[in-house]
Design an enzyme around this catalytic site. Sequence first.
Site, PDB file in Angstrom:
ATOM      1  N   ARG A 165       0.804  -1.222   0.000  1.00  0.00           N
ATOM      2  CA  ARG A 165       0.000   0.000   0.000  1.00  0.00           C
ATOM      3  C   ARG A 165       0.839   1.274   0.000  1.00  0.00           C
ATOM      4  O   ARG A 165       0.311   2.359   0.058  1.00  0.00           O
ATOM      5  CB  ARG A 165      -0.907   0.013   1.233  1.00  0.00           C
ATOM      6  CG  ARG A 165      -2.036  -0.963   1.120  1.00  0.00           C
ATOM      7  CD  ARG A 165      -2.787  -1.051   2.422  1.00  0.00           C
ATOM      8  NE  ARG A 165      -1.997  -1.763   3.426  1.00  0.00           N
ATOM      9  CZ  ARG A 165      -2.168  -1.605   4.722  1.00  0.00           C
ATOM     10  NH1 ARG A 165      -3.038  -0.748   5.178  1.00  0.00           N
ATOM     11  NH2 ARG A 165      -1.438  -2.292   5.567  1.00  0.00           N
ATOM     12  N   HIS A 202       4.032 -11.667  -4.964  1.00  0.00           N
ATOM     13  CA  HIS A 202       3.065 -10.761  -5.595  1.00  0.00           C
ATOM     14  C   HIS A 202       3.539  -9.328  -5.404  1.00  0.00           C
ATOM     15  O   HIS A 202       3.837  -8.904  -4.293  1.00  0.00           O
ATOM     16  CB  HIS A 202       1.675 -10.945  -4.998  1.00  0.00           C
ATOM     17  CG  HIS A 202       0.588 -10.386  -5.866  1.00  0.00           C
ATOM     18  ND1 HIS A 202       0.525  -9.045  -6.200  1.00  0.00           N
ATOM     19  CD2 HIS A 202      -0.447 -10.979  -6.508  1.00  0.00           C
ATOM     20  CE1 HIS A 202      -0.515  -8.845  -6.993  1.00  0.00           C
ATOM     21  NE2 HIS A 202      -1.124 -10.003  -7.204  1.00  0.00           N
ATOM     22  N   TYR A 205       0.393  -3.332  -5.437  1.00  0.00           N
ATOM     23  CA  TYR A 205      -0.789  -2.961  -6.223  1.00  0.00           C
ATOM     24  C   TYR A 205      -0.697  -1.542  -6.787  1.00  0.00           C
ATOM     25  O   TYR A 205      -1.508  -1.140  -7.608  1.00  0.00           O
ATOM     26  CB  TYR A 205      -2.049  -3.055  -5.362  1.00  0.00           C
ATOM     27  CG  TYR A 205      -2.438  -4.455  -4.990  1.00  0.00           C
ATOM     28  CD1 TYR A 205      -2.546  -5.442  -5.964  1.00  0.00           C
ATOM     29  CD2 TYR A 205      -2.707  -4.803  -3.673  1.00  0.00           C
ATOM     30  CE1 TYR A 205      -2.911  -6.722  -5.632  1.00  0.00           C
ATOM     31  CE2 TYR A 205      -3.077  -6.093  -3.329  1.00  0.00           C
ATOM     32  CZ  TYR A 205      -3.170  -7.045  -4.315  1.00  0.00           C
ATOM     33  OH  TYR A 205      -3.539  -8.311  -3.992  1.00  0.00           O
ATOM     34  N   HIS A 242       0.608  -7.046 -11.528  1.00  0.00           N
ATOM     35  CA  HIS A 242      -0.457  -6.677 -12.459  1.00  0.00           C
ATOM     36  C   HIS A 242       0.138  -5.748 -13.511  1.00  0.00           C
ATOM     37  O   HIS A 242       0.702  -4.712 -13.161  1.00  0.00           O
ATOM     38  CB  HIS A 242      -1.585  -5.966 -11.714  1.00  0.00           C
ATOM     39  CG  HIS A 242      -2.231  -6.834 -10.675  1.00  0.00           C
ATOM     40  ND1 HIS A 242      -3.253  -6.402  -9.862  1.00  0.00           N
ATOM     41  CD2 HIS A 242      -2.009  -8.124 -10.326  1.00  0.00           C
ATOM     42  CE1 HIS A 242      -3.629  -7.390  -9.065  1.00  0.00           C
ATOM     43  NE2 HIS A 242      -2.873  -8.437  -9.321  1.00  0.00           N
ATOM     44  N   GLU A 278       0.555 -11.203 -14.618  1.00  0.00           N
ATOM     45  CA  GLU A 278      -0.723 -11.828 -14.247  1.00  0.00           C
ATOM     46  C   GLU A 278      -1.841 -11.388 -15.184  1.00  0.00           C
ATOM     47  O   GLU A 278      -1.925 -10.218 -15.557  1.00  0.00           O
ATOM     48  CB  GLU A 278      -1.071 -11.432 -12.801  1.00  0.00           C
ATOM     49  CG  GLU A 278      -2.402 -12.030 -12.335  1.00  0.00           C
ATOM     50  CD  GLU A 278      -2.652 -11.830 -10.848  1.00  0.00           C
ATOM     51  OE1 GLU A 278      -1.722 -11.407 -10.143  1.00  0.00           O
ATOM     52  OE2 GLU A 278      -3.779 -12.083 -10.418  1.00  0.00           O
ATOM     53  N   ASP A 313      -4.666 -16.331 -13.195  1.00  0.00           N
ATOM     54  CA  ASP A 313      -5.587 -16.302 -12.065  1.00  0.00           C
ATOM     55  C   ASP A 313      -6.923 -16.833 -12.587  1.00  0.00           C
ATOM     56  O   ASP A 313      -7.509 -16.263 -13.517  1.00  0.00           O
ATOM     57  CB  ASP A 313      -5.711 -14.856 -11.563  1.00  0.00           C
ATOM     58  CG  ASP A 313      -6.617 -14.737 -10.355  1.00  0.00           C
ATOM     59  OD1 ASP A 313      -7.736 -15.276 -10.402  1.00  0.00           O
ATOM     60  OD2 ASP A 313      -6.212 -14.080  -9.384  1.00  0.00           O
ATOM     61  N   HIS A 316      -9.845 -14.364 -12.443  1.00  0.00           N
ATOM     62  CA  HIS A 316      -9.700 -13.331 -13.467  1.00  0.00           C
ATOM     63  C   HIS A 316     -10.007 -13.894 -14.859  1.00  0.00           C
ATOM     64  O   HIS A 316     -10.648 -13.249 -15.681  1.00  0.00           O
ATOM     65  CB  HIS A 316      -8.271 -12.770 -13.456  1.00  0.00           C
ATOM     66  CG  HIS A 316      -7.890 -12.103 -12.172  1.00  0.00           C
ATOM     67  ND1 HIS A 316      -6.658 -11.525 -11.962  1.00  0.00           N
ATOM     68  CD2 HIS A 316      -8.590 -11.913 -11.020  1.00  0.00           C
ATOM     69  CE1 HIS A 316      -6.610 -11.005 -10.744  1.00  0.00           C
ATOM     70  NE2 HIS A 316      -7.765 -11.237 -10.153  1.00  0.00           N
ATOM     71  N   HIS A 350      -3.040 -18.569  -9.853  1.00  0.00           N
ATOM     72  CA  HIS A 350      -3.783 -18.161  -8.664  1.00  0.00           C
ATOM     73  C   HIS A 350      -5.100 -18.919  -8.717  1.00  0.00           C
ATOM     74  O   HIS A 350      -5.892 -18.735  -9.640  1.00  0.00           O
ATOM     75  CB  HIS A 350      -4.037 -16.649  -8.665  1.00  0.00           C
ATOM     76  CG  HIS A 350      -2.778 -15.843  -8.452  1.00  0.00           C
ATOM     77  ND1 HIS A 350      -2.727 -14.491  -8.627  1.00  0.00           N
ATOM     78  CD2 HIS A 350      -1.543 -16.230  -8.055  1.00  0.00           C
ATOM     79  CE1 HIS A 350      -1.496 -14.072  -8.346  1.00  0.00           C
ATOM     80  NE2 HIS A 350      -0.758 -15.103  -8.007  1.00  0.00           N
ATOM     81  N   ASP A 363     -13.666  -8.682 -10.356  1.00  0.00           N
ATOM     82  CA  ASP A 363     -12.665  -9.450  -9.630  1.00  0.00           C
ATOM     83  C   ASP A 363     -13.170  -9.743  -8.225  1.00  0.00           C
ATOM     84  O   ASP A 363     -12.884  -9.019  -7.289  1.00  0.00           O
ATOM     85  CB  ASP A 363     -11.373  -8.617  -9.588  1.00  0.00           C
ATOM     86  CG  ASP A 363     -10.229  -9.385  -8.949  1.00  0.00           C
ATOM     87  OD1 ASP A 363     -10.409 -10.583  -8.658  1.00  0.00           O
ATOM     88  OD2 ASP A 363      -9.170  -8.788  -8.731  1.00  0.00           O
ATOM     89  N   HIS A 365     -13.220 -12.775  -5.672  1.00  0.00           N
ATOM     90  CA  HIS A 365     -12.741 -14.126  -5.377  1.00  0.00           C
ATOM     91  C   HIS A 365     -13.697 -14.867  -4.435  1.00  0.00           C
ATOM     92  O   HIS A 365     -14.302 -14.259  -3.564  1.00  0.00           O
ATOM     93  CB  HIS A 365     -11.355 -14.071  -4.717  1.00  0.00           C
ATOM     94  CG  HIS A 365     -10.288 -13.517  -5.615  1.00  0.00           C
ATOM     95  ND1 HIS A 365      -8.953 -13.584  -5.311  1.00  0.00           N
ATOM     96  CD2 HIS A 365     -10.356 -12.908  -6.817  1.00  0.00           C
ATOM     97  CE1 HIS A 365      -8.248 -13.024  -6.283  1.00  0.00           C
ATOM     98  NE2 HIS A 365      -9.081 -12.601  -7.206  1.00  0.00           N
ATOM     99  N   GLU A 395      -5.964 -17.486  -3.267  1.00  0.00           N
ATOM    100  CA  GLU A 395      -6.169 -16.098  -2.824  1.00  0.00           C
ATOM    101  C   GLU A 395      -7.631 -15.962  -2.434  1.00  0.00           C
ATOM    102  O   GLU A 395      -8.311 -15.012  -2.791  1.00  0.00           O
ATOM    103  CB  GLU A 395      -5.841 -15.127  -3.955  1.00  0.00           C
ATOM    104  CG  GLU A 395      -4.405 -15.209  -4.426  1.00  0.00           C
ATOM    105  CD  GLU A 395      -4.133 -14.292  -5.615  1.00  0.00           C
ATOM    106  OE1 GLU A 395      -3.049 -13.723  -5.662  1.00  0.00           O
ATOM    107  OE2 GLU A 395      -5.014 -14.156  -6.482  1.00  0.00           O
TER     108      GLU A 395
HETATM  109 ZN   LIG Z   1      -4.437 -13.211  -8.564  1.00  0.00          ZN
HETATM  110 ZN   LIG Z   2      -2.749 -10.321  -8.469  1.00  0.00          ZN
END
Ligand SMILES: [Zn+2]
Ligand SMILES: [Zn+2]
Length: 499
Positions: A165, A202, A205, A242, A278, A313, A316, A350, A363, A365, A395
Amino acid sequence: MSPIRSASKRGIPASSPSLTPPPDLQSKAAKKPRASKVKVSPAGKKVNDQAKTNGTVATDDIKRDDDDLPPSRPTKKPRGQGKLWPPTELDPSDHPSRAGYPIYNLPPLQVPRNGGIGPIDDVGNSKRPHLLGAHVSIGGGPATALLRASKAGANGLAMFVKSQRQWKSNPYEAEAVQRFLDLSTSKDLGGLGYPKESILVHGSYLINLGNPDKEKWETSYQCFKDDIFRCHQLGIGLYNWHPGSTVGMCTKEESYASIAKAINRVHGEVPEVICVIENMANANSNIIGTTFHDLASIIALVTDRSRVRICLDTCHLFAAGYDIRTPETYRETFRKFNEEVGNGYLAGVHLNDSKADLGGCKDLHENIGLGKIGLSAFRMIMRDPLFSGIPLVLETPAPEKALESGELSVWTSEIKLLYEIQGINDEEWVTREGEIEKRWRAERDKLNPPKEKKVKGKKSDEDGNGKKGKGGGGGGRGKGKKVKKEEDDEESGCESHTD
Ligand SMILES: [Zn+2]
Ligand SMILES: [Zn+2]
């Protein structure tokens, strides 16, 4: 010399001194690792015969017997920490045994093999385990991720390498690096047995390498490079992130070029680590990576293709319109992947079910088998040699508190479930699927009770740069932060929107 002692001599990878670290890392990275290490010793702990209850058979690499039990918790307090290492709640002597190879022989591979980075032997993919794991927290230092994965009975894992973050984080202390190196090494050497091919980091973000704004691109690049440098310090081979977004300010082709430029540049600045792109959920948006064409277009612009791979993923994939629910649609989707991208680029998955419909572009999950994809697709992945020997990372939603206490019961159960259904033949599956799903749903509801759906006013953020600043889940969430369940689900592991 005992294996444990020899493991402690490995230290930071030999190539580190030749690397020029990012400026803010130079002072700490140059610091010599401490000679002392976490003391590990075999513990005379009972062996939980999970392999049998799972209907799976462990092999020499995976199984645990009296000679390859995990290290016990030392009583020594490491300098400057004031806390026991490993943390009491992650004590390796409490970890369950890990299941691994399937109880039946995977069918021979009929298509090109995946791009996993494990050693290639003459038995091929059919004898490799599916390296099932979860995205676990690094709260307490990167080495705690290995302890959490081991506690969940995982054979693979994903983790962040810093706060996802914020743009900058403090460099690692040499002791934190040493602990990771010691614990990731093989059980023969006193570690927990997480080789390079089983760990998929990973990335942050915040990174958007598709942004045409030069200044913002450079800020993203430095964060990207810092992530990858940290992987290198920890001896990790696979870095997944990403790819980015056009933010509506350029063509997709221009974004492909910006992303490839970052990959080519980082290849020259940090050695060895492989950049793993990804696939993303938000088709028909500014997001790059929602189609196989996007992924192939970026790879086509990379100079050293031995250092670029893909992570698929499943949530995704499904949300972006690629169906994998039936044998026919499954075959067709992966045929397309091989045709458009190439199986040789696949180095991680993923594993997530989806709350959103096929092509829903959302998205969201869900726990394995309890969403719109369903158990059958995950059983096909577990029985497909294309997916052996590479990290398969959950995830999926898990109680927030679990991420901090080290209680990883949802993922432990999902891992067991996946190894269980791997061993069920087609005829039996037809009669047992419903019963297994019902049992698992009841178990999941107990472990992580579903909450009332909350209507959120959350808007997609594709235009800002670094303003969002909120955490994505997957275990790396900050301490003490209360996050509503629905947000939790959406953020588990992968946010689709990049700035
Ligand atoms: Zn993922
Ligand atoms: Zn991801």
